[in-house]
Scaffold this motif. Structure first.
Motif, short mmCIF file in Angstrom:
data_model
loop_
_atom_site.label_atom_id
_atom_site.label_comp_id
_atom_site.label_asym_id
_atom_site.label_seq_id
_atom_site.Cartn_x
_atom_site.Cartn_y
_atom_site.Cartn_z
N GLY A 36 7.24 -7.95 7.19
CA GLY A 36 5.57 -8.06 7.47
C GLY A 36 4.98 -7.06 7.28
N VAL A 37 5.16 -5.88 6.87
CA VAL A 37 4.46 -4.56 6.68
C VAL A 37 4.14 -4.31 5.25
N SER A 38 2.94 -4.35 4.81
CA SER A 38 2.69 -4.20 3.44
C SER A 38 2.60 -2.74 3.20
N LYS A 39 3.82 -1.84 3.11
CA LYS A 39 3.77 -0.66 2.89
C LYS A 39 4.99 -0.19 1.89
N MET A 40 4.75 0.81 0.87
CA MET A 40 5.65 1.10 -0.15
C MET A 40 6.68 1.89 0.69
N MET A 41 7.71 1.16 1.31
CA MET A 41 8.74 1.85 1.89
C MET A 41 9.99 0.64 1.96
N ALA A 42 11.22 1.23 1.30
CA ALA A 42 12.33 0.32 1.56
C ALA A 42 13.71 1.28 1.98
N SER A 43 14.40 0.61 2.75
CA SER A 43 15.92 1.52 2.89
C SER A 43 16.89 0.59 1.88
N VAL A 44 17.68 1.62 1.56
CA VAL A 44 18.83 1.12 0.58
C VAL A 44 20.06 1.64 1.08
N LEU A 45 21.19 0.91 1.21
CA LEU A 45 22.37 1.61 1.65
C LEU A 45 23.26 0.82 1.04
N VAL A 46 23.74 1.61 -0.25
CA VAL A 46 24.90 0.94 -1.22
C VAL A 46 26.26 1.67 -0.48
N PRO A 47 27.11 0.90 0.20
CA PRO A 47 28.36 1.51 0.52
C PRO A 47 29.22 1.80 -0.54
N ALA A 48 30.11 2.74 -0.16
CA ALA A 48 31.20 3.32 -1.07
C ALA A 48 32.34 2.15 -1.04
N GLU A 63 0.98 -1.12 -0.01
CA GLU A 63 0.01 -0.02 0.06
C GLU A 63 0.93 1.36 0.05
N ASN A 64 0.42 2.38 -0.77
CA ASN A 64 0.87 3.56 -0.65
C ASN A 64 1.13 4.30 0.91
N VAL A 65 2.01 4.76 1.10
CA VAL A 65 2.20 5.43 2.41
C VAL A 65 1.86 6.80 2.33
N GLN A 66 1.17 7.25 3.30
CA GLN A 66 0.55 8.57 3.64
C GLN A 66 1.60 9.60 4.21
N PHE A 67 1.57 11.08 3.72
CA PHE A 67 2.37 11.85 4.41
C PHE A 67 1.30 13.02 4.99
N PRO A 68 1.94 13.39 6.17
CA PRO A 68 3.08 13.20 6.92
C PRO A 68 2.94 11.94 7.44
N LEU A 69 4.20 11.48 7.59
CA LEU A 69 4.29 10.16 8.18
C LEU A 69 3.68 9.98 9.63
N SER A 70 3.22 9.10 9.90
CA SER A 70 3.02 8.49 11.30
C SER A 70 4.01 8.19 11.90
N LEU A 107 8.12 -4.45 -3.37
CA LEU A 107 6.85 -3.60 -3.09
C LEU A 107 5.81 -4.07 -3.95
N HIS A 108 6.17 -4.71 -5.14
CA HIS A 108 5.00 -5.32 -6.09
C HIS A 108 4.96 -6.70 -6.03
N GLY A 109 5.52 -7.42 -4.92
CA GLY A 109 5.20 -8.86 -4.88
C GLY A 109 6.03 -9.66 -5.71
N THR A 110 7.39 -9.04 -6.06
CA THR A 110 8.25 -9.84 -6.98
C THR A 110 9.33 -10.11 -6.23
N LEU A 111 9.77 -11.50 -6.37
CA LEU A 111 11.08 -11.90 -5.81
C LEU A 111 12.22 -12.01 -7.08
N PHE A 112 13.36 -11.68 -6.59
CA PHE A 112 14.26 -11.86 -7.77
C PHE A 112 14.45 -12.98 -8.54
N TYR A 113 14.11 -14.08 -8.13
CA TYR A 113 14.30 -15.32 -8.85
C TYR A 113 13.31 -15.24 -9.95
N ASP A 114 12.24 -14.55 -9.67
CA ASP A 114 11.06 -14.44 -10.91
C ASP A 114 11.83 -14.03 -12.29
#
Length: 186
Positions: A67-79, A20-27, A161-168
């Motif tokens: 386990g939270v079905s919300k459009m949110m992800a963290s990304v940390l690509v190190p240098a 699901e889309n996340v609403q702003f301002p964030l809770s 966020l769209h229900g797809t896994l890499f091996y698909d």
């Protein structure tokens, strides 16, 4: 802080749902989720802490993976050099890929996932370059261009966020097939 026991594993229906889309301002709950998603990545990329908490290192973690079905992800690509700023570090909320290259890219070693415990060999073809729109935790909109590894990481997380896994994406008949114009990222 999330631990490996908190990571939802392949087979759980939440991993196959469109979030699901996340609403702003964030809770306050969504702010805490964003903070915890990023904290997992930061801690998991520190070899001592990773071992202390028995974590698997990660460069991305999507809300459905905890386990939270919300459009949110963290990304940390190190240098490349640990003294430099990360190549990309943010919590991407309601992300949309607005354009992508025709040229494909893939990781030479294939992809892995914190939610998939087994090794699934094969190339995962993805766009080598993307333009990504997203909102950060402060409600600020971003539109950025990413290429190669950061682009692949973001596509992997957006797939969650769209229900797809890499091996698909792996060719079932020929998992290591490739085209001449594909680039491989090491």
């Amino acid at each position: 802080m999330f631990l490996m026991k908190d990571i939802v594993r392949d087979g759980d229906p939440v991993l196959r749902k469109r979030a699901e889309n996340v609403q702003f301002p964030l809770s306050d709950e969504d702010k805490k989720l964003a903070e915890d998603l990023m904290e997992y990545l930061v801690v998991s990329q520190d070899p001592e802490l990773c071992e202390k908490y028995n974590l698997r290192a990660g460069v991305g973690l999507a809300a459905p993976q905890v386990g939270v079905s919300k459009m949110m992800a963290s990304v940390l690509v190190p240098a490349e050099d640990e003294n430099d700023e990360p190549v990309f570090k943010d919590v991407i909320i309601n992300p949309v890929i607005v354009s992508n290259s025709v040229q494909k890219g893939a990781l030479t070693e294939g992809e892995g996932c914190l939610s998939v415990d087994k090794d699934i060999p094969g190339y995962v073809p993805r766009s080598a370059r993307i333009t990504l729109k997203y909102t950060d935790v402060d409600g600020k909109d971003h539109k950025i261009r990413l290429k190669n590894y950061p682009a692949i990481v973001c596509q992997h997380e957006i797939d969650h966020l769209h229900g797809t896994l890499f091996y698909d994406h792996i060719d079932k008949d020929d998992p290591f097939s490739r085209t001449d114009d594909e680039i491989f990222i090491y």
